[in-house]
Design a protein around this motif. Structure first.
Motif, short mmCIF file in Angstrom:
data_model
loop_
_atom_site.label_atom_id
_atom_site.label_comp_id
_atom_site.label_asym_id
_atom_site.label_seq_id
_atom_site.Cartn_x
_atom_site.Cartn_y
_atom_site.Cartn_z
N PHE A 35 0.82 -1.22 0.00
CA PHE A 35 0.00 0.00 0.00
C PHE A 35 0.85 1.26 0.00
CE2 PHE A 35 -2.95 -2.91 2.52
CZ PHE A 35 -3.64 -3.29 1.39
N SER A 36 1.88 1.27 0.85
CA SER A 36 2.62 2.52 0.97
C SER A 36 3.43 2.79 -0.29
CB SER A 36 3.50 2.51 2.22
OG SER A 36 4.51 1.56 2.08
N THR A 39 0.98 4.47 -2.59
CA THR A 39 0.75 5.86 -2.19
C THR A 39 1.94 6.72 -2.60
OG1 THR A 39 -0.33 4.95 -0.24
CG2 THR A 39 0.09 7.30 -0.24
N GLY A 226 -11.66 8.28 5.97
CA GLY A 226 -11.58 6.85 5.70
C GLY A 226 -12.42 6.01 6.63
N TRP A 231 -17.47 5.02 4.19
CA TRP A 231 -17.28 4.19 2.99
C TRP A 231 -18.58 3.52 2.58
CZ3 TRP A 231 -13.41 4.99 0.00
CH2 TRP A 231 -12.11 5.16 0.46
N GLU A 235 -19.61 4.11 -1.07
CA GLU A 235 -19.58 3.04 -2.07
C GLU A 235 -20.94 2.89 -2.75
OE1 GLU A 235 -17.61 -0.46 -0.09
OE2 GLU A 235 -16.71 -0.35 -2.09
N SER A 456 -7.12 4.98 -3.71
CA SER A 456 -8.00 4.21 -2.83
C SER A 456 -8.62 3.03 -3.57
CB SER A 456 -9.10 5.11 -2.27
OG SER A 456 -9.95 5.54 -3.31
N LYS A 459 -5.64 0.16 -4.41
CA LYS A 459 -5.25 -0.62 -3.22
C LYS A 459 -6.18 -1.82 -3.02
CE LYS A 459 -3.01 3.22 -0.94
NZ LYS A 459 -3.22 4.36 -0.04
N ILE A 460 -7.41 -1.71 -3.50
CA ILE A 460 -8.35 -2.82 -3.30
C ILE A 460 -7.93 -4.06 -4.08
CG2 ILE A 460 -10.78 -3.52 -3.48
CD1 ILE A 460 -11.52 -0.58 -3.32
N GLU A 464 -3.37 -8.04 -0.29
CA GLU A 464 -3.44 -7.73 1.14
C GLU A 464 -4.74 -7.03 1.52
OE1 GLU A 464 -0.85 -7.43 -0.71
OE2 GLU A 464 1.04 -7.68 0.38
N ALA A 465 -5.46 -6.50 0.53
CA ALA A 465 -6.69 -5.78 0.85
C ALA A 465 -7.83 -6.71 1.19
CB ALA A 465 -7.08 -4.90 -0.34
N ASP A 466 -7.67 -7.97 0.86
CA ASP A 466 -8.72 -8.96 1.12
C ASP A 466 -8.81 -9.22 2.62
OD1 ASP A 466 -10.32 -11.15 1.34
OD2 ASP A 466 -9.50 -12.15 -0.42
N PRO A 467 -10.00 -9.10 3.22
CA PRO A 467 -10.09 -9.35 4.66
C PRO A 467 -9.75 -10.78 5.05
CG PRO A 467 -12.28 -9.05 3.70
CD PRO A 467 -11.28 -8.68 2.64
N HIS A 468 -9.68 -11.69 4.10
CA HIS A 468 -9.33 -13.07 4.42
C HIS A 468 -7.90 -13.40 4.04
CE1 HIS A 468 -13.45 -13.66 5.45
NE2 HIS A 468 -13.81 -13.20 4.27
N TYR A 469 -7.15 -12.36 3.70
CA TYR A 469 -5.77 -12.59 3.28
C TYR A 469 -4.92 -12.91 4.50
CZ TYR A 469 -1.08 -11.65 1.57
OH TYR A 469 0.24 -11.76 1.25
N SER B 41 -9.88 3.05 7.28
CA SER B 41 -8.97 2.34 6.38
C SER B 41 -8.78 3.17 5.12
CB SER B 41 -9.55 0.97 6.02
OG SER B 41 -10.83 1.13 5.45
N PHE B 43 -8.97 2.29 2.15
CA PHE B 43 -9.86 1.86 1.07
C PHE B 43 -11.02 1.11 1.72
CE2 PHE B 43 -6.38 -1.07 1.70
CZ PHE B 43 -7.05 -2.24 1.99
N ASN B 147 -3.16 6.22 3.94
CA ASN B 147 -2.03 5.64 3.22
C ASN B 147 -2.04 4.12 3.37
OD1 ASN B 147 0.44 4.92 2.23
ND2 ASN B 147 1.65 6.03 3.71
#
Lengths: 486, 184
Positions: A35-36, A39, A226, A231, A235, A456, A459-460, A464-469, B41, B43, B147
């Protein structure tokens, strides 16, 4: 003793992985960027001082834009006679340029809205800049119908305003529909674009080093923080804006085509026009997206974000829409023959062998019908020079196509005594080149001051953005059978 | 609630190392029965609404109202002058309600236009934005929320909030850099 039973399992899972690999998806962000990094790389373009090439290019394009503005001023102060319009060609480069620019905008909305509804995650790398391109293209487009009315100060007649002359616009006129369609399109595109920008402006606000930057980004970020409670509504709004933009974008070029299709001229009076125009718009627009993105990804070193896979997919869309357009071209000729209408037949014969013959052979046949066919081959889609060549062909070809439709439909009137050709003047030429300057200048400013990739959103698509990752070291929540452990 | 130094407490907040950790932590806080809390967050995290126990956004209802408003506006705008106030016969076509097919494009466009404006303003108003100041911004680490930072804050105005319980819960759920966020 514990190690013995686990060893075969490891081998088994490795074997399974190697079997699966040919079907594994290529990641949308290459080199496992986190992510960073995203960014840093995307904001870095905005935060670092403008490179020298930027100033040089911007000076050139801004000068061209300024001269284009001068031409507009000259045309307004002197009259429409400064353009090469005369009987029988009353719509020349002005409307050609209008349709050309508005068509380019359509690819941006296709990427931002339609691909969003279709859950095409690869769009996140290109949607922001494609939407910006849409706005700038529509701005360029809006100049022409505004100016070509001749007396610009009367343009308010287009608006449905109560006034003491009792003048109301004719709501049955396709030209009136056009006013509503284009202005709605521009407004909705701005709202959609800005909505997408807010979280990224918050990123720039949080990274700002000077007070003035912090203040400006802060104002426009609206205090975004955020929060997931935000969101949630955000969304939903984004989804609905995408859902609203999808029929809107299809309607806009349909309405543009009604300007022609509701008339009685041979080559204009056809029912195929709305889908034909929409396909052509997306075709030409994608070529322009690639024209802008290929240099941008090289200059700003965004190859990990805009990957060969993205270029490949866009090339496929060009091939698809190019084939729609090719079909429409062929069908026009077939219908001209099949209708048995002598004027229709003459008009299409004249398209290939008349005074504008080479516009057809070069623009429509070579650029629009043949050149995108290269994209059947994978190595063509993967070679940026071939892709760039085809895109340039399509950019030019789509302008020629509109010229052929508009001037080609007008220059041979029903009475041979009224026949004439369209000869552009220097004002015509420089007004068009001026809009190219305006377009590129605005795009350069956009790249300088706003994040050109939606941070934003990109990053999805990172794993790593997956909550099950689970990171490789951690325990994996997905069991060997593929069922989620509860 | 105030800290010993006299600051008003806004929330007890923690940072989480990943989206997955934040997702799991949200479930823990939800099950503990807190109502006034939020996660932050860079995102939107897929499934977080359920993990927080939030339902579907009702923003779509607002947009539906917007769409109906737009459609009615177009109907009045077109039929009003063309049929009632100032009828003009163009191309020998009817000018009353039978001319409606020619009015469809503008009805469509205004429906979309109004819906889009309603969507645009609804997401801001429903989120209480623009609001340029917020206590969370007082926490220095929070600038990473845009970030690569993942944060969870249990607010002091939650009836169940006690400093001890909130801190324990955040610790249990794997929160790091647990801190009190000041209101001022």
């Amino acid at each position: 003793m514990d190690g013995a039973p686990t060893a075969p399992e490891v081998i088994e899972s490795e074997a399974a992985a190697s079997v699966e690999r040919p079907l594994a998806r290529v990641p949308l962000v290459l080199n496992k960027r986190n992510f960073s990094w995203l960014t840093e790389r995307i904001s870095g373009v905005v935060e670092q001082p403008a490179p020298r090439w930027w100033w040089v290019t911007f000076t050139i394009t801004a000068s061209i834009a300024a001269f284009g503005m001068f031409c507009l001023g000259y045309q307004i102060s002197t009259g429409v006679g400064t353009w090469g319009l005369n009987h029988p060609v009353g719509w020349g480069w002005d409307i050609t340029n209008f349709v050309f620019w508005i068509g380019i905008g359509h690819a941006g909305t296709l990427i931002s809205a339609i691909l969003y509804l279709l859950r095409q995650k690869w769009r996140t790398s290109i949607n922001r800049s494609a939407e910006a391109m849409t706005l700038f293209a529509v701005m360029c487009a809006a100049i022409f119908p505004g100016i070509h009315v001749g007396r610009v100060w009367m343009a308010w007649y287009l608006a449905p305003l109560p006034n003491n002359y009792g003048i109301w616009p004719n709501f049955r006129s396709p030209l009136m529909w056009d006013v509503f369609a284009v202005s709605t399109y521009f407004t909705v595109s701005v709202l959609f674009w800005y909505t997408g920008l807010v979280p990224d402006l918050a990123t720039l606000r949080d990274r700002a080093t000077t007070k003035i930057k912090k203040f400006l980004f802060g104002i426009f970020a609206l205090g975004w923080r955020g929060s997931n409670r935000h969101w949630r509504h955000y969304e939903m709004a984004y989804l609905l804006l995408a859902g609203l933009s999808t029929p809107l974008v299809l309607s806009v070029h349909s309405v543009v085509s009604f300007d022609f299709a509701t008339s009685v001229l041979p080559t204009w009076h056809t029912t195929i026009f709305p889908p034909y125009f929409v396909a052509g718009a997306i075709f030409g627009g994608f070529a322009m997206v690639l024209t802008l993105m290929l240099p941008a990804r090289a200059i700003f070193k965004l190859q990990d974000i805009i990957t060969p896979q993205h270029v490949d997919k866009m090339a496929k869309i060009i091939l698809l829409t190019g084939s729609f357009v090719t079909y429409a071209y062929i069908m026009e000729f077939f219908m001209a023959w099949y209708s048995g209408n002598q004027y229709e037949r003459f008009a299409f014969f004249n398209r290939i062998f008349g005074p504008y013959w080479w516009y057809w052979w070069v623009g429509m046949l070579f650029c629009n019908m043949l050149s995108p066919q290269l994209f059947w081959f994978r190595w063509c889609r993967r070679n940026v020079f071939v892709v760039y060549f085809v895109c340039m062909c399509v950019n030019a070809g789509m302008w020629f196509e509109r010229f052929i439709i508009i001037v080609g439909g007008l220059h041979r009137d029903f009475l041979p005594s009224s026949w004439g050709l369209f000869i552009p003047t220097w004002v015509d030429l420089w007004t068009f080149i001026g809009t190219l300057g305006i377009f590129t200048s605005l795009f350069l400013l956009f790249v300088r001051f706003l994040p050109m990739i939606a941070m934003s959103e990109i990053k999805i698509v990172v794993p790593e953005a997956d909550p099950h990752y689970a990171s490789p070291g951690e325990h994996h929540p997905v069991s060997a059978s593929g069922m989620e452990r509860t | 609630m105030r800290t010993p130094s006299g600051h008003k407490v806004y929330a007890m907040a923690a940072e989480y190392p990943s989206a997955a950790a934040l997702y799991e932590a949200a479930k823990v806080v939800r099950d503990a029965g807190f109502k006034r809390w939020d996660v932050y967050s860079p995102f939107p995290i897929h499934g977080m609404d359920d993990a927080m126990g939030l339902g579907k956004s009702w923003l779509s209802a607002v947009v539906l109202i917007g769409g109906i408003t737009g459609l009615l506006t177009a109907v009045i705008l077109e039929f009003g002058p063309s049929w009632l106030i100032y009828p003009v016969i163009v191309h020998g076509k009817p000018y009353d309600w039978r001319t409606v097919p020619a009015f469809f494009p503008i009805m469509f466009e205004l429906t979309i236009l109004f819906s889009a404006f309603f969507a645009f303003f609804a997401w801001q108003l429903m989120n209480g934005l623009p609001r340029w100041y917020h206590p969370m911004f007082n926490w220095e680490r929070f600038s990473r929320a845009s970030n690569d930072g993942f944060f969870l804050a249990i607010e002091a105005r939650d009836p169940r909030f006690t400093e001890l319980e909130a801190r324990e819960l955040l610790e249990q759920s794997g929160g790091q850099n647990i801190t009190i966020v000041h209101e001022d």
